[in-house]
Enzyme design. Structure first.
Site, PDB file in Angstrom:
ATOM      1  N   ASP A  11       0.827  -0.758   7.807  1.00  0.00           N
ATOM      2  CA  ASP A  11       1.166  -1.949   7.025  1.00  0.00           C
ATOM      3  C   ASP A  11       2.238  -1.542   6.013  1.00  0.00           C
ATOM      4  OD1 ASP A  11      -0.179  -0.632   4.977  1.00  0.00           O
ATOM      5  OD2 ASP A  11      -1.668  -2.210   4.645  1.00  0.00           O
ATOM      6  N   CYS A  68      -2.481   2.877   6.501  1.00  0.00           N
ATOM      7  CA  CYS A  68      -2.438   1.811   5.483  1.00  0.00           C
ATOM      8  C   CYS A  68      -2.667   2.493   4.142  1.00  0.00           C
ATOM      9  CB  CYS A  68      -3.408   0.671   5.780  1.00  0.00           C
ATOM     10  SG  CYS A  68      -5.162   1.027   5.541  1.00  0.00           S
ATOM     11  N   THR A  70      -5.251   3.015   2.143  1.00  0.00           N
ATOM     12  CA  THR A  70      -6.383   3.952   2.135  1.00  0.00           C
ATOM     13  C   THR A  70      -6.729   4.469   3.523  1.00  0.00           C
ATOM     14  OG1 THR A  70      -7.892   2.116   2.483  1.00  0.00           O
ATOM     15  CG2 THR A  70      -7.485   2.770   0.192  1.00  0.00           C
ATOM     16  N   HIS A 101     -14.694  16.777  18.816  1.00  0.00           N
ATOM     17  CA  HIS A 101     -16.038  16.228  18.974  1.00  0.00           C
ATOM     18  C   HIS A 101     -16.058  14.750  19.352  1.00  0.00           C
ATOM     19  CE1 HIS A 101     -18.225  19.512  16.392  1.00  0.00           C
ATOM     20  NE2 HIS A 101     -17.416  20.024  17.304  1.00  0.00           N
ATOM     21  N   HIS A 136     -20.453  16.589  23.779  1.00  0.00           N
ATOM     22  CA  HIS A 136     -19.736  15.530  23.069  1.00  0.00           C
ATOM     23  C   HIS A 136     -19.339  14.393  24.007  1.00  0.00           C
ATOM     24  CE1 HIS A 136     -19.768  18.151  19.664  1.00  0.00           C
ATOM     25  NE2 HIS A 136     -19.122  19.083  20.338  1.00  0.00           N
TER      26      HIS A 136
HETATM   27  C1  RB5 Z   1      -2.672  -3.158   1.034  1.00  0.00           C
HETATM   28  O1  RB5 Z   1      -2.416  -3.418  -0.301  1.00  0.00           O
HETATM   29  C2  RB5 Z   1      -3.975  -2.385   1.180  1.00  0.00           C
HETATM   30  O2  RB5 Z   1      -5.055  -3.205   0.918  1.00  0.00           O
HETATM   31  C3  RB5 Z   1      -4.073  -1.799   2.566  1.00  0.00           C
HETATM   32  O3  RB5 Z   1      -2.968  -0.987   2.797  1.00  0.00           O
HETATM   33  C4  RB5 Z   1      -5.273  -0.922   2.827  1.00  0.00           C
HETATM   34  O4  RB5 Z   1      -5.428   0.054   1.852  1.00  0.00           O
HETATM   35  C5  RB5 Z   1      -6.522  -1.612   3.158  1.00  0.00           C
HETATM   36  O5  RB5 Z   1      -7.535  -1.002   3.530  1.00  0.00           O
END
Ligand code: RB5
Length: 144
Positions: A11, A68, A70, A101, A136
């Site tokens: 993203d 993304c 996180t 695994h 596995h």
């Molecule tokens: C985008 O701002 C953020 O929410 C997305 O990149 C991600 O971290 C969501 O899990």
């Protein structure tokens, strides 16, 4: 169409890391299929997780990398698809074990949580490690 190809998608929060990883892999001679996004405009990570699932299903790539902010949202979305085993990895140990695994076919990184060197090492470990099979295999089969 090549199962050797590596698909990559992110993203808006992961665009810069996606660009870095794409140049690293192309520099190493890999065939990289870029599924976007390609700019800073805000987008919705499930759309890119779905694009990854489609690329793996139709054989445009055999493995993938998703990013993304996180890594959490895009991994949840990707794992809604039965043929996707997306592993959110914080370092190269996670990435190695996700291959050995879990036969993970998608590496997921958090651009806001992993520094570049950590992300790069995770990518190299993910791409350089084979599934161990054996016990596995039974467990992976139970997931699909
Ligand atoms: C985008 O701002 C953020 O929410 C997305 O990149 C991600 O971290 C969501 O899990």
């Amino acid at each position: 169409m090549s199962l050797d190809a590596i698909a990559i998608a992110s993203d808006h929060a992961g665009v810069e890391v996606k660009t870095e990883i794409t140049s690293l892999l192309r520099g190493q001679g890999h065939d990289v299929v870029d599924l976007g996004t390609n700019g800073p405009e805000s987008v919705d990570y499930p759309d890119f997780a779905n694009a990854m699932a489609a690329a793996l299903k139709d054989g445009r790539a055999g493995r993938g990398i998703l990013i993304c902010g996180t890594g959490i949202g895009i991994s949840i979305a990707a794992n809604r698809h039965r043929h996707v085993r997306a592993a959110r990895c914080c370092d190269s140990t996670d990435a190695r074990l996700a291959r050995q695994h879990n036969d993970a076919n998608v590496l997921v990184l958090g651009s806001r949580t992993a520094g570049w060197e950590t992300a790069r090492d995770a990518v190299l470990a993910f791409l350089g490690t084979e599934f161990e099979g054996g016990r596995h295999m039974r467990r992976v089969e139970k997931m699909s």
